[in-house]
Design a protein around this motif. Structure first.
Motif, mmCIF file in Angstrom:
data_model
loop_
_atom_site.group_PDB
_atom_site.id
_atom_site.type_symbol
_atom_site.label_atom_id
_atom_site.label_comp_id
_atom_site.label_asym_id
_atom_site.label_seq_id
_atom_site.Cartn_x
_atom_site.Cartn_y
_atom_site.Cartn_z
ATOM 1 N N PHE A 158 25.925 63.683 41.096
ATOM 2 C CA PHE A 158 25.495 61.926 41.956
ATOM 3 C C PHE A 158 25.373 62.916 43.122
ATOM 4 O O PHE A 158 26.735 63.939 43.874
ATOM 5 C CB PHE A 158 26.061 60.838 41.213
ATOM 6 C CG PHE A 158 26.780 60.744 40.784
ATOM 7 C CD1 PHE A 158 25.518 59.988 39.440
ATOM 8 C CD2 PHE A 158 27.640 60.946 39.981
ATOM 9 C CE1 PHE A 158 25.745 59.602 38.769
ATOM 10 C CE2 PHE A 158 27.869 60.393 38.519
ATOM 11 C CZ PHE A 158 26.935 59.880 37.636
ATOM 12 N N ARG A 159 24.324 61.937 43.891
ATOM 13 C CA ARG A 159 23.918 62.361 45.389
ATOM 14 C C ARG A 159 25.046 61.997 46.235
ATOM 15 O O ARG A 159 25.179 60.803 45.798
ATOM 16 C CB ARG A 159 22.653 62.400 45.445
ATOM 17 C CG ARG A 159 21.839 64.104 45.899
ATOM 18 C CD ARG A 159 20.572 63.644 46.591
ATOM 19 N NE ARG A 159 19.853 63.449 47.946
ATOM 20 C CZ ARG A 159 19.360 64.406 48.201
ATOM 21 N NH1 ARG A 159 19.649 65.561 47.514
ATOM 22 N NH2 ARG A 159 19.147 64.852 49.051
ATOM 23 N N ALA A 160 25.770 62.152 46.850
ATOM 24 C CA ALA A 160 26.044 61.201 47.802
ATOM 25 C C ALA A 160 26.585 61.831 49.341
ATOM 26 O O ALA A 160 26.506 62.005 49.479
ATOM 27 C CB ALA A 160 27.660 60.688 47.293
ATOM 28 N N VAL A 161 26.569 60.092 50.522
ATOM 29 C CA VAL A 161 26.692 60.414 51.691
ATOM 30 C C VAL A 161 27.809 59.923 51.961
ATOM 31 O O VAL A 161 28.290 59.311 51.763
ATOM 32 C CB VAL A 161 25.382 59.742 52.539
ATOM 33 C CG1 VAL A 161 25.871 59.534 53.450
ATOM 34 C CG2 VAL A 161 23.888 59.980 51.932
ATOM 35 N N ILE A 162 28.278 61.134 52.933
ATOM 36 C CA ILE A 162 29.912 60.765 53.440
ATOM 37 C C ILE A 162 29.781 59.600 54.226
ATOM 38 O O ILE A 162 29.436 59.562 55.534
ATOM 39 C CB ILE A 162 30.433 61.863 54.061
ATOM 40 C CG1 ILE A 162 30.838 63.087 53.145
ATOM 41 C CG2 ILE A 162 32.292 61.889 54.638
ATOM 42 C CD1 ILE A 162 31.988 63.031 52.195
ATOM 43 N N ARG A 163 31.266 58.832 53.933
ATOM 44 C CA ARG A 163 30.181 57.623 54.337
ATOM 45 C C ARG A 163 31.845 57.393 55.944
ATOM 46 O O ARG A 163 32.038 56.691 56.729
ATOM 47 C CB ARG A 163 31.086 56.156 53.721
ATOM 48 C CG ARG A 163 29.200 55.930 53.907
ATOM 49 C CD ARG A 163 27.899 55.289 54.981
ATOM 50 N NE ARG A 163 26.704 54.850 53.861
ATOM 51 C CZ ARG A 163 26.357 55.621 54.732
ATOM 52 N NH1 ARG A 163 25.666 56.625 55.989
ATOM 53 N NH2 ARG A 163 24.114 55.702 54.326
ATOM 54 N N ASP A 164 33.104 57.811 55.286
ATOM 55 C CA ASP A 164 34.747 57.607 55.971
ATOM 56 C C ASP A 164 34.779 59.011 56.042
ATOM 57 O O ASP A 164 35.122 59.235 54.771
ATOM 58 C CB ASP A 164 34.419 56.622 55.883
ATOM 59 C CG ASP A 164 36.426 55.899 56.581
ATOM 60 O OD1 ASP A 164 35.948 56.425 57.697
ATOM 61 O OD2 ASP A 164 37.276 55.368 56.615
ATOM 62 N N TYR A 194 38.018 60.867 51.550
ATOM 63 C CA TYR A 194 36.448 60.213 51.519
ATOM 64 C C TYR A 194 36.264 59.310 50.959
ATOM 65 O O TYR A 194 36.222 59.188 50.108
ATOM 66 C CB TYR A 194 35.204 61.401 51.716
ATOM 67 C CG TYR A 194 35.591 62.420 51.374
ATOM 68 C CD1 TYR A 194 35.664 63.337 53.038
ATOM 69 C CD2 TYR A 194 36.321 64.069 51.397
ATOM 70 C CE1 TYR A 194 35.635 64.369 53.845
ATOM 71 C CE2 TYR A 194 36.450 65.381 51.855
ATOM 72 C CZ TYR A 194 36.330 65.349 52.882
ATOM 73 O OH TYR A 194 36.222 66.615 54.135
ATOM 74 N N THR A 195 35.421 58.284 52.036
ATOM 75 C CA THR A 195 34.671 57.333 51.082
ATOM 76 C C THR A 195 33.247 57.676 51.097
ATOM 77 O O THR A 195 32.568 57.646 52.012
ATOM 78 C CB THR A 195 34.415 56.231 52.009
ATOM 79 O OG1 THR A 195 35.297 55.969 52.230
ATOM 80 C CG2 THR A 195 33.901 54.466 51.578
ATOM 81 N N VAL A 196 32.369 57.963 49.801
ATOM 82 C CA VAL A 196 31.245 58.219 49.762
ATOM 83 C C VAL A 196 30.427 57.373 49.176
ATOM 84 O O VAL A 196 31.008 56.214 49.129
ATOM 85 C CB VAL A 196 31.321 59.292 49.009
ATOM 86 C CG1 VAL A 196 32.340 60.823 49.618
ATOM 87 C CG2 VAL A 196 31.271 59.495 47.370
ATOM 88 N N GLU A 197 28.864 57.137 49.658
ATOM 89 C CA GLU A 197 28.311 56.385 48.596
ATOM 90 C C GLU A 197 26.975 56.729 48.224
ATOM 91 O O GLU A 197 26.412 58.183 48.561
ATOM 92 C CB GLU A 197 27.429 55.305 50.390
ATOM 93 C CG GLU A 197 26.703 54.676 50.066
ATOM 94 C CD GLU A 197 26.792 53.363 50.631
ATOM 95 O OE1 GLU A 197 27.058 53.158 51.947
ATOM 96 O OE2 GLU A 197 25.082 53.296 51.125
ATOM 97 N N VAL A 198 27.122 56.348 46.837
ATOM 98 C CA VAL A 198 26.168 56.589 45.452
ATOM 99 C C VAL A 198 25.202 55.048 45.451
ATOM 100 O O VAL A 198 26.077 54.448 44.904
ATOM 101 C CB VAL A 198 27.220 57.086 44.543
ATOM 102 C CG1 VAL A 198 26.034 57.501 43.757
ATOM 103 C CG2 VAL A 198 28.349 58.027 44.585
ATOM 104 N N ASP A 199 24.637 55.731 45.432
ATOM 105 C CA ASP A 199 22.957 54.736 45.850
ATOM 106 C C ASP A 199 23.642 53.445 45.757
ATOM 107 O O ASP A 199 23.458 52.199 45.236
ATOM 108 C CB ASP A 199 23.133 54.334 44.064
ATOM 109 C CG ASP A 199 22.627 55.473 43.491
ATOM 110 O OD1 ASP A 199 20.930 56.002 43.640
ATOM 111 O OD2 ASP A 199 22.003 55.448 41.887
#
Ligand SMILES: Nc1ncnc2c1ncn2[C@@H]1O[C@H](COP(=O)(O)OP(=O)(O)OP(=O)(O)O)[C@@H](O)[C@H]1O
Ligand SMILES: [Mg+2]
Lengths: 303, 359
Positions: free
Chosen positions: B299-305, B315-320
């Motif tokens: 999955f594509r994800a963005v690092i949030r924390d 890491y807290t990542v955000e997927v969709d």
């Protein structure tokens, strides 16, 4: 409660006197002390005066001015002479007070334990009965008891007076002890139980040592109440057994201005209270002989 | 030493039962960890085993013999309570010796044993101190020594380490383990702390709402929680609600998710996927642009924390739009806002029946 506050007052006063308190607290304590002590000043003066009429600021004639010239001793001389029977009244007061305190504790400790720890039917009623002697005037209780005691042969006896004194003394003791038990973590008794302590051993080794100070306070209170009672003693004694309060009232009864004898008697009647206040203060300090190390609790970070 | 068996134990105070139909068995000489949230009934359960509380229903047996009519003082248990509850008017030595004194042992005869127990908790030097002259941790150690001095057959520990800092806590854990192994006492150990439970227990249980939700070896509980509630309580895992689309394939909030777990086989059932933090791996920058033929469970994800912890980065990542947590070894640091790819091996996706309903 009064006595606890009283002992605290003495200690606060001492701290203030030793300069350990905040300035505002010191002023407060000094004011309190003055308010407490002020009424005693004219009493002390009066107890040494022979003639002191309004509006004179000081007595015009002192006791030592007339000593030996009066037909019988007056003031302190009279009080300390065998004729006054002060010694017997004092002994009666102390003995009755001590017995009242002991009985109040023997009955009060189990009662307070039950009131503090258990819910049962009629608990509200029991608590109400404990308040009753405070609500109902002593005279009604006294007359009622008098009629009863005459029939039971307790009239004019020491047991009769002790029983009468217990009516106001016991509720106070029970209330103090109930608070003591409410503050006592039942966990200590549970811990003792898991360590093999049966009911008697728990009482002896855990519960009683932990409530000892509360018991001292309650006993002291019962004693002080007893030593202050006039009316019930007066009714029950039928004039046969004198205590300090009944002796004092018989002097006041005789009318006239406050004479030296009565003033001296008033001072003596105040003695047990003051005396026990100081004892209580010492006792509570003695029970704190194990002082934590001066730098707080954590001395060594072991192991 | 004896085994402990609880069957159908139920207990209520004034309202509804706080312990309901609880069954539990502890083998002789082992440590049983009781893990559960505050107020789930752990202390109540221990006190019933100790005999301090009477169960409304059910039976408690030590070595097969019912102890329901045996009062606590004769159950031969040692208990360390949530508070140390040392007797304030006795010094450390007297506190530890109390159990022996109750057995009628003379103080002189008790002393060697008292010393031995104090040595076990490394407090020999404090024998003459009074409880108020000890730190909270020292008090708890005295309480432990006091509980074992009489060689009880059952040791009940109610969060005995709750007042300690991390360092002391680890020491104490080792100490409890040592004491328990040396004496071989059957032990029930209550805790909030999972590390503590897993380090100390041979067997542990998650207690939820008055009964045991799952029992097993610590590693089994962490790897194979059976219900969403247990997985959520044990934590360190991502819970994703979804539906079973086909055997081995879930439809979740973040898209299709392959799993090698085939347990609830009927399609359409609501399920929850549980993926432990350390099983969500970060596979670096996404190789291809978004949308084009992705690998399985990638999955594509963005690092949030980013949070550093001992031995790992969290890491807290955000997927969709769905936040997920990944715990990785400390080797590469991704920055906040970076777009990355996360992967989940299908054998790491655990499927639990029912939806995740956080309360
Ligand atoms: N003496 C009591 N009277 C009434 N209710 C009680 C009493 N003791 C405990 N409870 C209730 O029973 C439930 C379970 O309490 P218990 O002390 O067993 O919880 P616990 O799991 O030990 O919690 P914690 O981890 O916070 O110590 C709680 O909801 C609590 O409020
Ligand atoms: Mg608890």
């Amino acid at each position: 409660m009064g006595t606890i506050e009283g002992t605290r007052l003495v200690r606060t006063w001492r701290n203030a006197a030793l300069g350990r308190a905040h300035p505002a607290a010191r002023i407060f304590v000094v004011v309190m002390f003055v308010a407490f002590a002020a009424p005693f000043v004219p009493l002390v003066v009066a107890s040494f005066s022979f003639r002191w009429h309004w509006p004179d600021l000081a007595p015009t004639q002192w006791l030592w001015d007339v000593r030996g010239t009066t037909p019988f001793p007056v003031g302190w001389d009279y009080l300390f002479s065998p004729a006054s029977q002060l010694g017997a009244a004092f002994a009666n007061t102390v003995a009755i007070g001590v017995v009242v305190a002991i009985v109040a504790l023997i009955v009060g400790v189990p009662a307070a334990h039950v009131l503090a720890r258990y819910d049962f039917r009629g608990k509200g009623l029991a608590e109400f009965f404990l308040l009753l002697p405070i609500i109902v005037p002593q005279i009604s209780i006294g007359i009622g008891m008098l009629l009863l005691f005459m029939r039971l042969g307790l009239f004019r006896t020491y047991p009769g007076i002790v029983l009468a004194h217990l009516v106001p003394a016991l509720p106070y003791a029970v209330r103090i002890l109930t608070a003591v038990f409410q503050n006592l973590d039942p966990g200590y008794e549970e811990a003792a139980r898991t360590l093999g302590a049966n009911r008697l051993a728990r009482l002896r080794h855990v519960t009683l040592p932990l409530i000892a100070r509360g018991m001292a306070t309650a006993g002291l209170f019962a004693f002080l109440i007893s030593s202050n009672i006039f009316l019930l003693t007066f009714l029950m004694s039928g004039g046969r057994i004198a205590t300090l309060p009944t002796m004092l009232f018989s002097h006041i009864e005789s009318g006239g201005p406050l004479d030296a004898t009565t003033a001296g008697l008033v001072l003596i009647v105040s003695l047990p209270g003051l005396f026990f206040l100081l004892i209580a203060d010492r006792a509570s300090e003695l029970s704190l002989t194990v002082k934590p190390p001066p730098d707080g609790r954590r001395m060594e970070s072991s192991p | 030493m004896s085994s402990i068996t609880l069957t159908g134990i139920t207990k209520s105070y004034d309202g509804p039962p706080v312990v309901r139909d609880l069954n539990l068995h502890v083998e002789t000489g082992t440590v049983f960890g009781l893990l559960g949230p505050s107020g789930c009934g752990k202390t109540t359960t221990l006190k019933m085993i100790a005999g301090l509380l009477e169960p409304d229903a059910g039976d408690i047996r030590f070595d097969g013999a019912s102890v329901r009519t045996v009062p606590p003082e004769r159950r031969r248990i040692g208990m360390v309570f949530q508070q140390p509850l040392l007797f304030p008017h006795m010094n450390v030595e007297q506190n530890v010796g109390f159990g022996l004194r109750m057995q009628g042992v003379r103080p002189g005869d008790a002393l060697p044993r008292v010393r031995e127990c104090l040595a076990m908790v490394q407090l020999e030097r404090f024998a003459r101190r009074y409880p108020h002259q000890l730190s909270g941790g020292q008090q708890q150690r005295v309480a432990l020594a006091r509980a074992v001095v009489t060689d009880p057959v059952v040791l009940l520990l109610d969060e005995p380490l709750s007042n300690l800092d991390t360092g002391l806590r680890e020491q104490m854990r080792r100490l409890i383990r040592q004491v328990q192994e040396r004496l071989g006492i059957t032990t029930i150990f209550v805790t909030h702390d999972q590390d503590e439970a897993s380090e100390l227990s041979d067997c542990m249980a998650v207690m939820l709402d008055g009964s045991l939700a799952q029992t097993g070896r610590p590693i089994e509980l962490f790897m194979r929680p059976e219900t969403v509630a247990v997985a959520r309580f044990l934590g360190s895992t991502n819970l994703l609600s979804g539906r079973l689309r086909a055997p081995g394939l879930l439809e979740t909030l973040i898209g299709p998710l392959a799993t090698s777990c085939t347990d609830p086989a009927e399609p359409g059932r609501p399920v929850t996927a549980s993926i432990r933090w350390e099983h969500l791996t970060i596979a670096g920058k996404p190789a291809e642009p978004a949308g084009s033929g992705r690998a399985t469970n990638s999955f594509r994800a963005v690092i949030r924390d980013v949070v550093f912890g001992p031995g790992r980065i969290r890491y807290t990542v955000e997927v969709d739009g769905v936040p997920l947590v990944a715990a990785t070894p400390i080797e590469h640091e991704y920055r906040r806002g970076e777009t990355i790819e996360v992967r989940i091996a299908p054998q790491r996706v655990r499927v639990l029946p029912g939806e995740d309903r956080p309360d």
